[in-house]
Design a protein around this motif. Structure first.
Motif, PDB file in Angstrom:
ATOM      1  N   ALA A 113       0.820  -1.217   0.000  1.00 35.06           N
ATOM      2  CA  ALA A 113       0.000   0.000   0.000  1.00 35.06           C
ATOM      3  C   ALA A 113       0.852   1.264   0.000  1.00 35.06           C
ATOM      4  O   ALA A 113       1.970   1.274   0.525  1.00 35.06           O
ATOM      5  CB  ALA A 113      -0.919   0.005   1.215  1.00 35.06           C
ATOM      6  N   PRO A 114       0.330   2.352  -0.570  1.00 35.13           N
ATOM      7  CA  PRO A 114       1.063   3.620  -0.599  1.00 35.13           C
ATOM      8  C   PRO A 114       0.721   4.496   0.603  1.00 35.13           C
ATOM      9  O   PRO A 114      -0.166   4.181   1.394  1.00 35.13           O
ATOM     10  CB  PRO A 114       0.538   4.259  -1.888  1.00 35.13           C
ATOM     11  CG  PRO A 114      -0.901   3.836  -1.927  1.00 35.13           C
ATOM     12  CD  PRO A 114      -0.922   2.436  -1.346  1.00 35.13           C
ATOM     13  N   TRP A 115       1.395   5.619   0.679  1.00 37.19           N
ATOM     14  CA  TRP A 115       1.216   6.561   1.779  1.00 37.19           C
ATOM     15  C   TRP A 115       0.313   7.733   1.414  1.00 37.19           C
ATOM     16  O   TRP A 115      -0.214   8.418   2.286  1.00 37.19           O
ATOM     17  CB  TRP A 115       2.582   7.133   2.201  1.00 37.19           C
ATOM     18  CG  TRP A 115       3.322   7.711   1.019  1.00 37.19           C
ATOM     19  CD1 TRP A 115       4.235   7.066   0.243  1.00 37.19           C
ATOM     20  CD2 TRP A 115       3.149   9.009   0.428  1.00 37.19           C
ATOM     21  NE1 TRP A 115       4.657   7.875  -0.784  1.00 37.19           N
ATOM     22  CE2 TRP A 115       3.999   9.081  -0.698  1.00 37.19           C
ATOM     23  CE3 TRP A 115       2.365  10.120   0.732  1.00 37.19           C
ATOM     24  CZ2 TRP A 115       4.081  10.206  -1.509  1.00 37.19           C
ATOM     25  CZ3 TRP A 115       2.442  11.241  -0.072  1.00 37.19           C
ATOM     26  CH2 TRP A 115       3.295  11.279  -1.184  1.00 37.19           C
ATOM     27  N   ASN A 116       0.122   8.011   0.123  1.00 44.20           N
ATOM     28  CA  ASN A 116      -0.516   9.278  -0.256  1.00 44.20           C
ATOM     29  C   ASN A 116      -2.023   9.281  -0.051  1.00 44.20           C
ATOM     30  O   ASN A 116      -2.620  10.313   0.239  1.00 44.20           O
ATOM     31  CB  ASN A 116      -0.169   9.653  -1.702  1.00 44.20           C
ATOM     32  CG  ASN A 116      -0.592   8.595  -2.701  1.00 44.20           C
ATOM     33  OD1 ASN A 116      -0.587   7.402  -2.403  1.00 44.20           O
ATOM     34  ND2 ASN A 116      -0.952   9.026  -3.889  1.00 44.20           N
ATOM     35  N   GLY A 117      -2.677   8.130  -0.218  1.00 43.04           N
ATOM     36  CA  GLY A 117      -4.067   7.953   0.194  1.00 43.04           C
ATOM     37  C   GLY A 117      -4.024   6.862   1.241  1.00 43.04           C
ATOM     38  O   GLY A 117      -4.602   5.792   1.064  1.00 43.04           O
ATOM     39  N   ALA A 118      -3.305   7.121   2.319  1.00 47.61           N
ATOM     40  CA  ALA A 118      -2.869   6.073   3.246  1.00 47.61           C
ATOM     41  C   ALA A 118      -4.021   5.215   3.759  1.00 47.61           C
ATOM     42  O   ALA A 118      -3.897   3.998   3.846  1.00 47.61           O
ATOM     43  CB  ALA A 118      -2.110   6.696   4.420  1.00 47.61           C
ATOM     44  N   LEU A 119      -5.127   5.844   4.092  1.00 53.09           N
ATOM     45  CA  LEU A 119      -6.237   5.076   4.655  1.00 53.09           C
ATOM     46  C   LEU A 119      -7.100   4.468   3.556  1.00 53.09           C
ATOM     47  O   LEU A 119      -7.437   3.281   3.602  1.00 53.09           O
ATOM     48  CB  LEU A 119      -7.085   5.973   5.558  1.00 53.09           C
ATOM     49  CG  LEU A 119      -7.971   5.197   6.534  1.00 53.09           C
ATOM     50  CD1 LEU A 119      -7.150   4.543   7.621  1.00 53.09           C
ATOM     51  CD2 LEU A 119      -9.033   6.094   7.135  1.00 53.09           C
ATOM     52  N   ILE A 120      -7.444   5.261   2.548  1.00 53.71           N
ATOM     53  CA  ILE A 120      -8.363   4.793   1.505  1.00 53.71           C
ATOM     54  C   ILE A 120      -7.805   3.579   0.772  1.00 53.71           C
ATOM     55  O   ILE A 120      -8.449   2.531   0.676  1.00 53.71           O
ATOM     56  CB  ILE A 120      -8.621   5.898   0.454  1.00 53.71           C
ATOM     57  CG1 ILE A 120      -9.337   7.084   1.077  1.00 53.71           C
ATOM     58  CG2 ILE A 120      -9.442   5.357  -0.705  1.00 53.71           C
ATOM     59  CD1 ILE A 120      -9.467   8.260   0.126  1.00 53.71           C
ATOM     60  N   LEU A 121      -6.617   3.716   0.212  1.00 50.32           N
ATOM     61  CA  LEU A 121      -6.105   2.710  -0.712  1.00 50.32           C
ATOM     62  C   LEU A 121      -5.719   1.418  -0.010  1.00 50.32           C
ATOM     63  O   LEU A 121      -5.947   0.323  -0.536  1.00 50.32           O
ATOM     64  CB  LEU A 121      -4.941   3.287  -1.511  1.00 50.32           C
ATOM     65  CG  LEU A 121      -5.316   4.502  -2.368  1.00 50.32           C
ATOM     66  CD1 LEU A 121      -4.082   5.092  -3.037  1.00 50.32           C
ATOM     67  CD2 LEU A 121      -6.368   4.135  -3.408  1.00 50.32           C
ATOM     68  N   ALA A 122      -5.141   1.518   1.176  1.00 49.71           N
ATOM     69  CA  ALA A 122      -4.804   0.308   1.920  1.00 49.71           C
ATOM     70  C   ALA A 122      -6.063  -0.406   2.389  1.00 49.71           C
ATOM     71  O   ALA A 122      -6.167  -1.636   2.297  1.00 49.71           O
ATOM     72  CB  ALA A 122      -3.912   0.658   3.105  1.00 49.71           C
ATOM     73  N   THR A 123      -7.025   0.354   2.878  1.00 50.06           N
ATOM     74  CA  THR A 123      -8.289  -0.234   3.334  1.00 50.06           C
ATOM     75  C   THR A 123      -8.957  -1.010   2.208  1.00 50.06           C
ATOM     76  O   THR A 123      -9.405  -2.148   2.391  1.00 50.06           O
ATOM     77  CB  THR A 123      -9.238   0.858   3.835  1.00 50.06           C
ATOM     78  OG1 THR A 123      -8.697   1.467   5.012  1.00 50.06           O
ATOM     79  CG2 THR A 123     -10.612   0.279   4.167  1.00 50.06           C
ATOM     80  N   ARG A 124      -9.021  -0.409   1.043  1.00 52.22           N
ATOM     81  CA  ARG A 124      -9.716  -1.026  -0.088  1.00 52.22           C
ATOM     82  C   ARG A 124      -9.092  -2.360  -0.476  1.00 52.22           C
ATOM     83  O   ARG A 124      -9.791  -3.363  -0.650  1.00 52.22           O
ATOM     84  CB  ARG A 124      -9.707  -0.075  -1.281  1.00 52.22           C
ATOM     85  CG  ARG A 124     -10.485  -0.566  -2.481  1.00 52.22           C
ATOM     86  CD  ARG A 124     -10.305   0.367  -3.651  1.00 52.22           C
ATOM     87  NE  ARG A 124      -8.913   0.393  -4.126  1.00 52.22           N
ATOM     88  CZ  ARG A 124      -8.483   1.162  -5.103  1.00 52.22           C
ATOM     89  NH1 ARG A 124      -9.311   1.992  -5.706  1.00 52.22           N
ATOM     90  NH2 ARG A 124      -7.211   1.124  -5.489  1.00 52.22           N
ATOM     91  N   GLY A 125      -7.766  -2.388  -0.597  1.00 50.08           N
ATOM     92  CA  GLY A 125      -7.101  -3.617  -0.998  1.00 50.08           C
ATOM     93  C   GLY A 125      -7.221  -4.720   0.036  1.00 50.08           C
ATOM     94  O   GLY A 125      -7.574  -5.865  -0.280  1.00 50.08           O
ATOM     95  N   VAL A 126      -6.932  -4.381   1.286  1.00 50.27           N
ATOM     96  CA  VAL A 126      -6.993  -5.373   2.360  1.00 50.27           C
ATOM     97  C   VAL A 126      -8.415  -5.897   2.525  1.00 50.27           C
ATOM     98  O   VAL A 126      -8.643  -7.111   2.615  1.00 50.27           O
ATOM     99  CB  VAL A 126      -6.477  -4.751   3.678  1.00 50.27           C
ATOM    100  CG1 VAL A 126      -6.809  -5.642   4.868  1.00 50.27           C
ATOM    101  CG2 VAL A 126      -4.973  -4.512   3.606  1.00 50.27           C
ATOM    102  N   ALA A 127      -9.386  -4.987   2.560  1.00 55.59           N
ATOM    103  CA  ALA A 127     -10.778  -5.390   2.787  1.00 55.59           C
ATOM    104  C   ALA A 127     -11.317  -6.223   1.632  1.00 55.59           C
ATOM    105  O   ALA A 127     -12.034  -7.205   1.853  1.00 55.59           O
ATOM    106  CB  ALA A 127     -11.652  -4.162   3.001  1.00 55.59           C
ATOM    107  N   SER A 128     -10.992  -5.864   0.393  1.00 61.07           N
ATOM    108  CA  SER A 128     -11.488  -6.626  -0.757  1.00 61.07           C
ATOM    109  C   SER A 128     -10.953  -8.050  -0.737  1.00 61.07           C
ATOM    110  O   SER A 128     -11.693  -9.011  -1.002  1.00 61.07           O
ATOM    111  CB  SER A 128     -11.093  -5.930  -2.065  1.00 61.07           C
ATOM    112  OG  SER A 128     -11.720  -4.675  -2.183  1.00 61.07           O
ATOM    113  N   ALA A 129      -9.674  -8.202  -0.445  1.00 56.79           N
ATOM    114  CA  ALA A 129      -9.068  -9.531  -0.405  1.00 56.79           C
ATOM    115  C   ALA A 129      -9.691 -10.392   0.689  1.00 56.79           C
ATOM    116  O   ALA A 129     -10.056 -11.552   0.459  1.00 56.79           O
ATOM    117  CB  ALA A 129      -7.563  -9.408  -0.206  1.00 56.79           C
ATOM    118  N   ILE A 130      -9.820  -9.824   1.877  1.00 61.22           N
ATOM    119  CA  ILE A 130     -10.388 -10.580   2.997  1.00 61.22           C
ATOM    120  C   ILE A 130     -11.863 -10.884   2.750  1.00 61.22           C
ATOM    121  O   ILE A 130     -12.341 -11.990   3.031  1.00 61.22           O
ATOM    122  CB  ILE A 130     -10.173  -9.811   4.320  1.00 61.22           C
ATOM    123  CG1 ILE A 130      -8.682  -9.827   4.687  1.00 61.22           C
ATOM    124  CG2 ILE A 130     -11.008 -10.401   5.447  1.00 61.22           C
ATOM    125  CD1 ILE A 130      -8.320  -8.988   5.900  1.00 61.22           C
TER     126      ILE A 130
END
Length: 476
Positions: A152-169
């Protein structure tokens, strides 16, 4: 009681925080002050492999979790975000030097992402195809692909990491979450939200790595047989490295990379609104967004009027421009502008100067020809302005880019704008909107040098499942 600056963000593997060691931790610096806000534990290759093995073990049971169990987990995470919004805002501002508006937007959009992902879980279904062989039945099942490496990147730190992790799980996969070294506590807050929501041990594991060890640790993860797919969001330069690693070990990749967003302003556009949102799209979060407006293409009949409005709008958005997350990123944006200056490009507003530490003046460069700003992602609060004769020339110029993430069109004629949108080589095109826009209910991703694969809602869930064909040929 220890101070905040002495806190060490731990690694989270198999449902527990590993003991921290200051000798293998690294500082997280707030760029605008130069202060160490806290530290983070750096993972070794062996610890990263342990995280992968934990994800592999947990996958054996999590892949069979009922869709209702997965949905309720994601909804509890969304409720955690709503309850702890203030803390999530605080961590983002401390680590990335973003302004409060950007941090709050991250929390709001991430929460809406979670709710939409939860709503779409039951839509991931297989099919029963027609089979040409008599007395034979076929079934195509959608099955989770396995443990995912989310980078995950830092620039949309919450949005982009949340989306990837949540979609996979949500799709039934388990995750090794490689947090950004620039925002590890924000990312750890995501992991802890899942923990508080009741995620089983091993389903979500988090590591972060100091920059000098990142290559070695990342390759150890990609090479590990437990990891079945990689999700990467970041720059095209690093994306190429990840892509080469994935090819080396034959792992599929979902990538969302950089952009060079064109905003096309037609002769029938609402010029005042277009100027305001092109300016804001260029400078928001100091231009450190892959969806930032980087090129503005305007029809000649309205160019003079629009240029006046754009300069005025850029001069009025200083308060939204924020600051660079590191000195190096600010320096890169500055060097791109210096290159334009040295090549004789005309600056309509702004220039190679800082308004405050690590915060460049919002800048518009008029019709650059050969300077770096033409098709290099600046990641700074700047954009170039071009003047064209007609729709065809606008489309041609907009498509003349290595990137293909997003574009915008400004027009009061919907048919005309829709026709142009279909000709643009971009993953998403927004009509009469700021470029920094996404919807939790619609697909998101790039073409050309901006990556491949799609995220958001059902598209994001489908990215983490594979089709399995099972045929039944009677009792034998």
């Amino acid at each position: 009681m220890p101070s905040e600056s002495s806190y060490i963000v731990p690694l989270w593997i198999n449902g527990q925080a590993l003991p921290t060691d200051s000798s293998t931790s690294f500082p997280v610096i707030k760029s605008v002050s130069g202060d160490t806000v806290h530290n983070a534990q750096s993972a070794s290759a062996e610890q990263a492999i342990s995280a992968a093995e934990s994800a592999k073990a947990a996958f054996k049971t999590w892949k069979n979790a009922a869709h209702t169990v997965r949905r309720e987990l994601i909804l509890r995470v969304a409720a955690h975000y709503e309850k702890n919004a203030g803390t999530l805002v605080k961590y983002q501002m401390e680590e990335t030097s973003c302004d409060e508006a950007w941090a709050r937007m991250n929390v709001d959009l991430a929460t809406r992402y979670l709710k939409e992902i939860a709503a779409c879980i039951s839509s991931v279904t297989g099919v029963i195809p027609q089979i040409e062989k008599p007395n034979t039945m076929g079934f195509v099942f959608k099955e989770p692909i396995g443990p995912i490496l989310c980078i995950a990147p830092w620039n949309g730190a919450l949005i982009l990491a949340t989306r990837g992790v949540a979609s996979a799980i949500a799709a039934g996969c388990t995750v090794v979450f490689k947090a950004s070294e620039l925002s590890p506590r924000t990312h750890y807050a995501i992991t802890q939200a899942f923990v508080d929501a009741g995620v089983p041990p091993g389903v979500l594991n988090q590591i972060q790595v100091r920059r000098e060890d990142a290559g070695k640790v990342t390759e150890a993860l990609v090479a590990n047989e437990a990891i079945r797919k990689i999700e990467f969001i970041g720059s095209a330069a690093v994306g190429r490295i990840i892509g080469q690693l994935a090819a080396k070990y034959l792992k599929p990749v979902l990538m969302e990379l950089g952009g060079k967003c064109p905003a096309i302003v037609l002769d029938d556009a609402n010029l005042d609104e277009a100027a305001k949102l092109c300016a804001l799209g260029a400078v928001m979060n100091h231009g450190q967004i892959c969806f930032s407006t980087e090129r503005i293409i305007v029809h000649r009949p309205v160019a003079k009027k629009f240029q006046e409005l754009l300069v005025k709008a850029v001069e009025g958005v200083d308060s939204h421009s924020g600051a660079a997350v590191t000195e190096g990123i600010a320096k890169h944006a500055e060097e791109v502008l210096k290159d334009s200056q040295e090549k004789g490009d005309k600056f309509l507003v702004g220039g190679v100067d800082y308004r405050k530490p690590l915060s460049l003046k919002p800048t518009i460069v008029l019709e650059p020809k050969s300077s770096r700003i033409v098709d290099e992602e600046t990641f700074g609060p700047s954009a170039s302005l071009y003047i064209v004769e007609n729709d065809e020339a606008a489309i041609e110029l907009a498509n003349k880019s290595a990137y293909g993430l997003n574009a915008t069109i400004w027009s009061t004629n919907m048919e005309r704008a829709m026709r142009m949108a279909r000709e643009l080589e971009y993953g998403q095109v927004h009509i009469n909107s700021i470029s920094v826009y996404t919807s939790p209910t619609a697909s998101q991703g790039g073409v050309k040098g901006s990556g491949f694969g799609r995220q958001n809602a059902k598209w994001g869930l489908e990215a983490f499942v594979v089709d399995k064909f099972v045929s039944y040929h009677g009792k034998g």
